[in-house]
Design a protein around this motif. Structure first.
Motif, PDB file in Angstrom:
ATOM      1  N   GLY A 105       6.744   6.397   0.409  1.00 35.42           N
ATOM      2  CA  GLY A 105       5.704   6.875  -0.487  1.00 35.42           C
ATOM      3  C   GLY A 105       5.392   5.849  -1.557  1.00 35.42           C
ATOM      4  O   GLY A 105       6.296   5.208  -2.101  1.00 35.42           O
ATOM      5  N   GLY A 106       4.117   5.676  -1.846  1.00 30.25           N
ATOM      6  CA  GLY A 106       3.680   4.760  -2.897  1.00 30.25           C
ATOM      7  C   GLY A 106       2.532   5.368  -3.671  1.00 30.25           C
ATOM      8  O   GLY A 106       1.629   5.967  -3.070  1.00 30.25           O
ATOM      9  N   VAL A 107       2.556   5.246  -4.985  1.00 31.73           N
ATOM     10  CA  VAL A 107       1.505   5.824  -5.818  1.00 31.73           C
ATOM     11  C   VAL A 107       0.231   5.016  -5.643  1.00 31.73           C
ATOM     12  O   VAL A 107       0.221   3.789  -5.811  1.00 31.73           O
ATOM     13  CB  VAL A 107       1.924   5.857  -7.302  1.00 31.73           C
ATOM     14  CG1 VAL A 107       0.809   6.462  -8.157  1.00 31.73           C
ATOM     15  CG2 VAL A 107       3.210   6.661  -7.473  1.00 31.73           C
ATOM     16  N   SER A 108      -0.859   5.693  -5.317  1.00 29.49           N
ATOM     17  CA  SER A 108      -2.137   5.034  -5.062  1.00 29.49           C
ATOM     18  C   SER A 108      -2.578   4.199  -6.257  1.00 29.49           C
ATOM     19  O   SER A 108      -2.472   4.628  -7.407  1.00 29.49           O
ATOM     20  CB  SER A 108      -3.218   6.081  -4.752  1.00 29.49           C
ATOM     21  OG  SER A 108      -2.868   6.854  -3.627  1.00 29.49           O
ATOM     22  N   THR A 129      -1.284   1.437  -7.446  1.00 26.25           N
ATOM     23  CA  THR A 129      -0.255   0.703  -8.178  1.00 26.25           C
ATOM     24  C   THR A 129       0.057  -0.620  -7.496  1.00 26.25           C
ATOM     25  O   THR A 129      -0.221  -0.812  -6.301  1.00 26.25           O
ATOM     26  CB  THR A 129       1.041   1.524  -8.287  1.00 26.25           C
ATOM     27  OG1 THR A 129       1.576   1.731  -6.961  1.00 26.25           O
ATOM     28  CG2 THR A 129       0.779   2.871  -8.944  1.00 26.25           C
ATOM     29  N   ALA A 140       2.468  -0.076  -4.414  1.00 25.82           N
ATOM     30  CA  ALA A 140       1.889   0.289  -3.123  1.00 25.82           C
ATOM     31  C   ALA A 140       1.358  -0.932  -2.397  1.00 25.82           C
ATOM     32  O   ALA A 140       1.495  -1.066  -1.165  1.00 25.82           O
ATOM     33  CB  ALA A 140       0.785   1.321  -3.328  1.00 25.82           C
ATOM     34  N   GLU A 141       0.753  -1.861  -3.142  1.00 33.03           N
ATOM     35  CA  GLU A 141       0.228  -3.075  -2.524  1.00 33.03           C
ATOM     36  C   GLU A 141       1.364  -3.933  -1.975  1.00 33.03           C
ATOM     37  O   GLU A 141       1.265  -4.513  -0.887  1.00 33.03           O
ATOM     38  CB  GLU A 141      -0.577  -3.866  -3.557  1.00 33.03           C
ATOM     39  CG  GLU A 141      -1.802  -3.115  -4.091  1.00 33.03           C
ATOM     40  CD  GLU A 141      -2.399  -3.777  -5.320  1.00 33.03           C
ATOM     41  OE1 GLU A 141      -1.879  -4.851  -5.714  1.00 33.03           O
ATOM     42  OE2 GLU A 141      -3.357  -3.242  -5.882  1.00 33.03           O
ATOM     43  N   ARG A 167       3.260  -2.740   1.393  1.00 30.96           N
ATOM     44  CA  ARG A 167       2.490  -2.985   2.614  1.00 30.96           C
ATOM     45  C   ARG A 167       2.773  -4.385   3.159  1.00 30.96           C
ATOM     46  O   ARG A 167       2.769  -4.611   4.364  1.00 30.96           O
ATOM     47  CB  ARG A 167       1.000  -2.810   2.344  1.00 30.96           C
ATOM     48  CG  ARG A 167       0.558  -1.362   2.191  1.00 30.96           C
ATOM     49  CD  ARG A 167      -0.957  -1.233   2.094  1.00 30.96           C
ATOM     50  NE  ARG A 167      -1.362   0.157   2.093  1.00 30.96           N
ATOM     51  CZ  ARG A 167      -1.489   0.900   0.993  1.00 30.96           C
ATOM     52  NH1 ARG A 167      -1.239   0.352  -0.183  1.00 30.96           N
ATOM     53  NH2 ARG A 167      -1.848   2.163   1.082  1.00 30.96           N
ATOM     54  N   ILE A 210       3.143   3.886   5.326  1.00 28.96           N
ATOM     55  CA  ILE A 210       2.925   4.081   3.892  1.00 28.96           C
ATOM     56  C   ILE A 210       2.221   5.416   3.673  1.00 28.96           C
ATOM     57  O   ILE A 210       1.153   5.668   4.240  1.00 28.96           O
ATOM     58  CB  ILE A 210       2.090   2.935   3.288  1.00 28.96           C
ATOM     59  CG1 ILE A 210       2.677   1.579   3.700  1.00 28.96           C
ATOM     60  CG2 ILE A 210       2.031   3.074   1.782  1.00 28.96           C
ATOM     61  CD1 ILE A 210       4.129   1.380   3.327  1.00 28.96           C
ATOM     62  N   SER A 261       0.473   7.570   0.850  1.00 30.63           N
ATOM     63  CA  SER A 261      -0.080   7.519  -0.510  1.00 30.63           C
ATOM     64  C   SER A 261       0.161   8.833  -1.233  1.00 30.63           C
ATOM     65  O   SER A 261      -0.066   9.914  -0.677  1.00 30.63           O
ATOM     66  CB  SER A 261      -1.581   7.221  -0.462  1.00 30.63           C
ATOM     67  OG  SER A 261      -1.819   5.936   0.048  1.00 30.63           O
ATOM     68  N   SER A 270       8.461   2.495  -6.416  1.00 28.10           N
ATOM     69  CA  SER A 270       7.862   2.416  -7.751  1.00 28.10           C
ATOM     70  C   SER A 270       8.659   1.393  -8.535  1.00 28.10           C
ATOM     71  O   SER A 270       9.518   0.688  -7.980  1.00 28.10           O
ATOM     72  CB  SER A 270       7.897   3.792  -8.442  1.00 28.10           C
ATOM     73  OG  SER A 270       7.177   3.758  -9.670  1.00 28.10           O
TER      74      SER A 270
END
Length: 300
Positions: free
Chosen positions: A141-144, A146, A149-150, A153, A161, A163, A184
């Motif tokens: 999980g990655g906060v959109s 941020t 998240a980049e 990937r 991934i 979001s 995070s």
């Protein structure tokens, strides 16, 4: 600290049609500051519902320095904001400043200016203890929107991934088993972990973050005098930490010390403080955005 006369002189270099931020603060007697309430230990709420945290401490120092510089009592209005909202609120003038957990990046500098950095962290993962990050079907999980998240990937190309809107949503998915890990900034994940009823069931890995993130305050674009004022407050705080000044060291210990809200190794942050202070002394404040000649602005 720069004299008020010099700051106001710099303000004269700003566009004539725009009220400089220091002038607005002097006129209203209020510093409107955006704070996070979901990012312990940088911004959260106390038992009475009032904002508190490391970033709030820094904002109170800015308030005190502004009162001295402007020769009047400046009130601090703390305005809860979010990661998504704060950039527009600062750029459009709804907030004078926002201090929370925003990493300084070139892409974001198209919307706002940043202060000097005041904390160093990096991308890590919260997951069930002992699970690890192996497996071709890893769900992360990655906060959109941020930097985390980049990054994942690129660093975990085989992972799926997922979001999420914020860390709270990501934590919920992790607890439900719908993702295997939440990515995070490490310090924020540790704060999240310690808020759980069973914190020892989870861990933050790896020990060395995947990236280096430096947090800075969001500031209005091309408002040199206000940026100078904010930077000087932060540099004074850094100098206080390095020289053992009581209130500065107590603030760092309160939030990150062994008995603090979220015990955390601050070696990288203190090293960053030393670099900023030494650069300020050796190269002059212009390298830190202080007294730097403003860019020319083309009139329409």
């Amino acid at each position: 600290m720069a004299s008020l006369g010099l700051l106001l002189w710099l303000g004269m270099l700003a566009p004539a049609w725009a009220e400089a931020r220091l002038e607005k603060i002097q006129r209203t007697g209020v510093l409107r500051a955006g704070v996070r309430t979901d990012a312990a230990p940088f911004g959260t709420l106390d038992e009475s519902g009032e904002p508190m945290g490391y970033s709030v401490d820094l904002l109170r120092r800015m308030q005190a320095d502004l009162s001295r510089s402007l020769g009047q009592t400046i009130q601090l209005e703390l305005v809860p904001t979010t990661a998504a909202e704060q950039f527009a609120q600062v750029s459009q003038g709804a907030l004078d400043v926002a201090c929370g957990t925003s990493s300084i990046t070139l892409s974001r500098e198209s919307m706002v200016d940043f202060s000097v950095g005041y904390f160093v962290t990096g991308t890590q993962f919260l997951l069930a203890r002992g699970q690890g990050l192996s497996g071709n079907r890893l769900r992360v999980g990655g906060v959109s929107g941020t930097t985390n998240a980049e990054l994942i990937r690129r660093r975990l190309p085989l992972a799926r991934i997922v979001s999420v809107g914020d860390r709270a949503e990501g934590l919920s998915l992790l607890q439900q088993g719908r993702i295997d890990a939440l990515a995070s900034d490490g310090i924020l994940l540790e704060g999240l972990r310690r808020s759980l009823p069973d914190p020892d069931a989870y861990e933050v890995i790896p020990p060395q973050p995947f990236s280096r993130e430096v947090y800075g305050c969001l500031l209005p674009k091309q408002d040199l005098p206000f940026r100078a004022q904010v930077n000087q407050s932060l540099i004074r705080f850094m100098q206080g930490v390095l020289t053992g000044e009581t209130t500065a060291t107590q603030s760092l210990e309160r939030w990150f010390g062994p008995q603090g809200a979220v015990p955390w190794v601050t070696t990288d942050t203190v090293t960053h403080f030393r670099q900023v202070v030494e650069q300020h002394r050796s190269n002059g404040p212009s390298r830190l955005g202080i007294f730097q000649p403003p860019r020319r602005i083309r009139r329409a």
